[in-house]
Each structure stands twice: as structure tokens, then as C-alpha cells.
Design a protein around this motif. Structure first.
Motif, short mmCIF file in Angstrom:
data_model
loop_
_atom_site.label_atom_id
_atom_site.label_comp_id
_atom_site.label_asym_id
_atom_site.label_seq_id
_atom_site.Cartn_x
_atom_site.Cartn_y
_atom_site.Cartn_z
N VAL A 1 -4.97 41.99 7.65
CA VAL A 1 -3.69 42.77 7.17
C VAL A 1 -4.38 44.30 6.91
O VAL A 1 -5.05 44.31 5.89
CB VAL A 1 -3.24 42.24 5.88
N GLY A 2 -3.60 45.16 7.50
CA GLY A 2 -4.07 46.59 7.30
C GLY A 2 -4.92 47.24 8.56
O GLY A 2 -5.71 46.54 9.02
N ALA B 1 -0.12 45.16 10.34
CA ALA B 1 0.07 46.33 9.43
C ALA B 1 1.53 46.97 9.28
O ALA B 1 1.86 47.10 10.46
CB ALA B 1 -1.15 47.33 9.93
N GLY C 1 -3.30 62.28 0.07
CA GLY C 1 -3.12 60.98 0.12
C GLY C 1 -3.69 60.41 -1.38
O GLY C 1 -4.44 60.80 -1.93
N GLY D 1 -13.33 57.36 -2.48
CA GLY D 1 -13.29 58.43 -1.51
C GLY D 1 -14.45 58.23 -0.23
O GLY D 1 -14.73 59.13 0.12
C1 LIG Z 1 -7.94 63.69 0.83
C2 LIG Z 1 -8.99 62.60 1.05
C3 LIG Z 1 -10.00 62.92 1.47
C4 LIG Z 1 -10.76 61.96 1.97
N1 LIG Z 1 -12.17 62.24 2.30
C5 LIG Z 1 -12.86 61.21 2.71
C6 LIG Z 1 -14.15 61.48 3.17
O1 LIG Z 1 -14.60 62.59 3.57
N2 LIG Z 1 -15.04 60.60 3.70
C7 LIG Z 1 -14.63 59.20 3.30
O2 LIG Z 1 -15.56 58.46 3.60
N3 LIG Z 1 -13.56 58.91 2.83
C8 LIG Z 1 -12.56 59.69 2.37
N4 LIG Z 1 -11.56 59.48 1.60
C9 LIG Z 1 -11.28 58.00 1.43
C10 LIG Z 1 -10.82 56.93 2.71
O3 LIG Z 1 -9.77 57.90 3.29
C11 LIG Z 1 -10.11 56.01 2.03
O4 LIG Z 1 -11.35 55.23 1.57
C12 LIG Z 1 -9.85 54.96 3.37
O5 LIG Z 1 -8.91 55.70 3.89
C13 LIG Z 1 -9.01 53.87 2.65
O6 LIG Z 1 -8.83 53.15 3.66
P1 LIG Z 1 -8.14 51.55 3.58
O7 LIG Z 1 -7.89 50.97 5.11
O8 LIG Z 1 -8.62 50.73 2.50
O9 LIG Z 1 -6.12 51.93 3.18
P2 LIG Z 1 -5.29 52.42 4.02
O10 LIG Z 1 -5.80 53.70 5.23
O11 LIG Z 1 -4.19 52.86 3.15
O12 LIG Z 1 -4.80 51.41 4.93
C14 LIG Z 1 -4.16 50.37 4.43
C15 LIG Z 1 -3.33 49.49 5.46
O13 LIG Z 1 -2.62 48.50 4.98
C16 LIG Z 1 -1.38 48.30 5.25
N5 LIG Z 1 -0.76 47.60 4.53
C17 LIG Z 1 -0.65 47.76 3.16
N6 LIG Z 1 0.31 46.93 2.61
C18 LIG Z 1 0.93 46.07 3.44
C19 LIG Z 1 1.75 45.17 3.92
N7 LIG Z 1 2.32 44.35 2.73
N8 LIG Z 1 2.08 44.42 4.94
C20 LIG Z 1 1.34 44.85 6.03
N9 LIG Z 1 0.31 45.98 6.05
C21 LIG Z 1 0.15 46.52 4.85
C22 LIG Z 1 -1.11 49.68 5.57
O14 LIG Z 1 0.23 49.92 6.52
C23 LIG Z 1 -2.24 50.29 6.19
O15 LIG Z 1 -2.34 49.90 7.45
C24 LIG Z 1 -10.48 60.36 1.51
C25 LIG Z 1 -9.35 60.06 1.18
C26 LIG Z 1 -8.45 61.28 0.83
C27 LIG Z 1 -7.19 60.80 0.15
#
Ligand SMILES: Cc1cc2nc3c(=O)[nH]c(=O)nc-3n(C[C@H](O)[C@H](O)[C@H](O)COP(=O)(O)OP(=O)(O)OC[C@H]3O[C@@H](n4cnc5c(N)ncnc54)[C@H](O)[C@@H]3O)c2cc1C
Length: 337
Positions: free
Chosen positions: A12-13, A38, A272, A305
Motif C-alpha cells: 500500500v503506497g 495507492a 510537502g 527527510g
Molecule cells: C521539501 C522536501 C525535501 C526533501 N528532500 C529530501 C532529500 O533531499 N533526500 C531524501 O532522501 N528525502 C527527502 N525528502 C523526504 C522524502 O521526500 C520522504 O521521506 C519520502 O518521500 C517519503 O516517502 P513515502 O513513500 O513514505 O510517502 P509518500 O510519498 O507520501 O507516499 C505515500 C503513498 O501512500 C499512499 N497512501 C496513503 N494512504 C493511502 C490509502 N488510505 N490508500 C491507498 N494509498 C494510500 C499515497 O497515495 C502514496 O502513494 C524531502 C521531503 C520534502 C517534503
């Protein structure tokens, strides 16, 4: 979810964390046993979909505990390989980097990183700007985050046969729609704080804000880690000379509300909400009963981050936590544990 869908494993995600789990499973030859479900997929933008907003690079901004150090190391080699072998398609580039601290960083972190970062050097104090106590230079990777996500998505779907379904699930248990599904990876990022069946009160959003500017002459990554701030310049690969200028961090509810792309104050300003887990990123197997059968949820979120640099290493651990189940799937693909 499609009732005809019989995947043994559901992720999921489809942020970087879910896609990295899909990649590690695909590398083990399990692509055809995996479905990613997702609400948002690569190519979409939403305030609750963090990954497309990332800066994005490999840096020393990550945590310093043993797991974070190991995930960084695995992520560095994974991303460096992509930069060496598939830079143009994956939007990951080798980039020289300088990082500076207003306070001396943890010794263990610098010692650990110095052992594997290419071209690692301590900067002599005479070259450090006013207020900076410690500085290093090394060869890093920079990533065009939205393009890299699209690269992974296409590769996972077309090369490894992974199925993607765009759907919001109402609770984590509903990811086990098919009786064949034996394991679910919960890679929902910030939503882990509110998703029924998870509702992790230790998971909170932190707002990161960056500005996209045009500066084709910048080919170097620069970071300054302050006491209560982060500033950085990150050249964006494959963007015809754009750079990301950061950053800003704001903790809690206001952060999530503030992280609306439409609320950005300058035209190139993007922000974000990233999920932070109090006490450290959560990579954990949970045994559950679904329809009277033993099933497993692997939680994998709260990367803060560092999701792009730590995501591959987190995926290795998350997938490693269900080796017993994967063995059964590989040895007996028709089994339903
Ligand atoms: C401005 C900024 C700069 C950054 N710079 C860096 C960097 O330089 N280097 C680095 O390593 N990291 C960086 N990061 C951090 C990085 O972006 C995050 O750690 C990462 O994107 C988290 O990814 P994720 O997959 O956990 O979450 P997300 O990208 O939010 O993905 C979550 C997923 O879950 C799905 N989802 C949630 N709930 C449900 C549901 N109920 N049903 C179905 N699907 C669902 C969403 O649709 C999505 O597909 C940065 C972040 C920001 C905001």
C-alpha cells in the motif's frame, strides 16, 4: 480492490518507500506476485503525497542511529550504481557535495560515512565560513524526485510485471481483499498517523519547503546544517539547469495544513509534509488474523527527510522480515499459507 486480484503480496503506497519495496521484491524474482495499491501514483501531485516534492539528494541530514547508518550505506551504493549505469533514464546523477555544520555532528556518523563515501575529505577550518564549526566534501548523488518516481513505476510495471491499482483503501486490513494475499506492506507515509488499523500517534508530519530556481551554472550540492534550520542548494538532474533551494521545517498539524502546493507563496515554491516517526523510522512486522487466517503486515514509514536515501535499505529490512513467507511463495507458488 479488484476481486479478481490474487497477488500474494500487496504494497500500500507508491511513494519512494513503497516503490523501493517493490524493487527489492522484484529483484528477488517476485514481481508477478506483487500488487501496489495507492491513492496517488507517480505522475500525480497532492499535498499528502510527499515523494514528488523532495529536493533531492543523499546527505548527512539523516539520523545517526545504527539502522539509519546502515540504510544510508545501502542507499548510497544503490543510487551510485544507478548514477553510473542508468543516469539519463533514472534521473540520478553523481554530484560533488560540500556539507557544513554550525555544531560538530555526531562522531559515529562522520566515521561511518567517511568509510564509504567516495572522495570523502574533512575541510580545513580556515576555509569554513563564519559560524561553521565542521565541514566535509564528498561525491554524492542528486535525484530529480518526480522523474525518478516515474522511472521506477515504469520499470516495475513493464520490466518486472508488477500490477498497480489506483485506489484509496479505507483501512489497512482491506488490503487483504483476496484470500491469496499473505503479506501487506504498509508504506503510506504521513497517512500512517490516521489510516484505520494503523493510527500511529507517534507518526507526525513535518513540513519541508523548497524553491525551484533556474541556475544552470550550479553543478555542486551544498548543505548547511544549522542548530534549528537546514539550508541547501541541490542541482536537479535532467531539468535543463534547475536547482532546488531549501529549506524549512515545521512540525505537527500546522505543517500538514501548510503543505498545500496551492498555498505556496512564490511561483517556484514547493512544499510537502514528510512523515516523521518519534523514536525513529518504523520498519516492523506485525502478525494479524484476517478471516481466521494468519497474515502479516510489514509497517515501513516515517522516513522523515531521508526517504530517497534510506528507502532502499529500509526495503531490504522490510522484505527481509518476511523471508519465511517469501520462501513458501517461491517454493510453492500455489500455496495459500
Ligand atoms: C521539501 C522536501 C525535501 C526533501 N528532500 C529530501 C532529500 O533531499 N533526500 C531524501 O532522501 N528525502 C527527502 N525528502 C523526504 C522524502 O521526500 C520522504 O521521506 C519520502 O518521500 C517519503 O516517502 P513515502 O513513500 O513514505 O510517502 P509518500 O510519498 O507520501 O507516499 C505515500 C503513498 O501512500 C499512499 N497512501 C496513503 N494512504 C493511502 C490509502 N488510505 N490508500 C491507498 N494509498 C494510500 C499515497 O497515495 C502514496 O502513494 C524531502 C521531503 C520534502 C517534503
Amino acid at each position: 480492490m479488484d476481486p479478481e486480484h490474487h497477488s500474494k503480496i500487496v504494497i500500500v503506497g507508491a511513494g519512494i518507500i513503497g516503490l523501493d519495496v517493490a524493487l527489492v521484491l522484484a529483484e528477488k524474482g517476485l514481481g508477478r506476485s506483487v500488487t501496489v495499491v495507492a491513492e496517488y501514483l507517480p505522475g500525480d501531485t497532492a499535498s499528502t503525497y510527499t515523494s514528488p516534492w523532495a529536493g533531492c539528494n543523499f546527505s548527512a541530514l539523516s539520523a545517526s542511529d545504527e539502522k539509519a547508518l546502515r540504510w544510508d550505506r545501502l542507499g548510497y551504493f544503490h543510487l551510485k550504481k544507478l548514477a553510473s549505469e542508468k543516469s539519463a533514464e533514472s534521473f540520478v546523477s553523481h554530484t560533488p557535495s560540500t556539507e557544513m555544520w554550525d555544531d560538530t555532528p555526531p562522531y559515529e556518523k562522520i566515521r561511518d560515512m567517511s568509510a564509504y563515501l567516495e572522495d570523502f575529505k574533512l575541510l580545513p577550518s580556515k576555509v569554513l565560513p563564519d559560524g561553521v564549526k565542521f565541514g566535509v566534501s564528498f561525491s554524492t548523488v542528486t535525484i530529480n524526485a518526480p522523474k525518478h518516481l516515474e522511472y521506477l513505476y515504469k520499470r516495475l510495471r513493464d520490466e518486472f510485471g508488477i500490477t498497480f491499482i489506483q485506489q484509496k483503501i479505507p483501512n489497512v486490513q482491506s488490503a487483504f481483499k483476496s484470500p491469496s494475499t499473505v503479506a501487506v506492506f504498509n508504506c503510506t507515509g504521513v497517512a500512517a498517523g490516521t489510516l484505520a488499523g494503523v493510527q500511529d500517534s507517534k507518526c507526525y508530519p513535518t513540513r519541508g519547503q523548497v524553491v525551484l530556481a533556474r541556475a544552470p551554472w550550479v553543478h555542486q550540492n551544498t548543505m548547511r546544517h544549522g542548530r534549528d534550520y537546514e539550508t541547501y542548494v541541490i542541482p536537479r538532474p535532467g531539468s535543463n539547469g534547475n536547482v532546488i533551494l531549501g529549506g524549512y521545517m515545521e512540525k505537527g498539524d500546522r505543517a500538514e495544513r501548510g503543505a498545500q502546493p496551492g498555498r505556496a507563496r512564490s511561483p517556484g515554491c514547493i512544499c510537502g509534509a514528510e512523515a516523521v516517526e518519534e523514536g525513529g523510522t518504523r520498519v516492523e512486522r506485525e502478525e494479524v488474523q484476517i478471516g481466521g487466517k494468519r497474515r502479516v503486515i510489514v509497517h515501513n514509514y516515517g522516513a522523515g527527510g531521508a526517504g530517497f536515501q534510506a528507502g532502499y535499505g529500509m526495503a531490504v529490512d522490510a522484505v527481509g522480515s518476511i523471508e519465511d513467507i517469501l520462501r513458501t511463495i517461491t517454493e510453492n507458488p500455489r500455496s495459500c499459507l
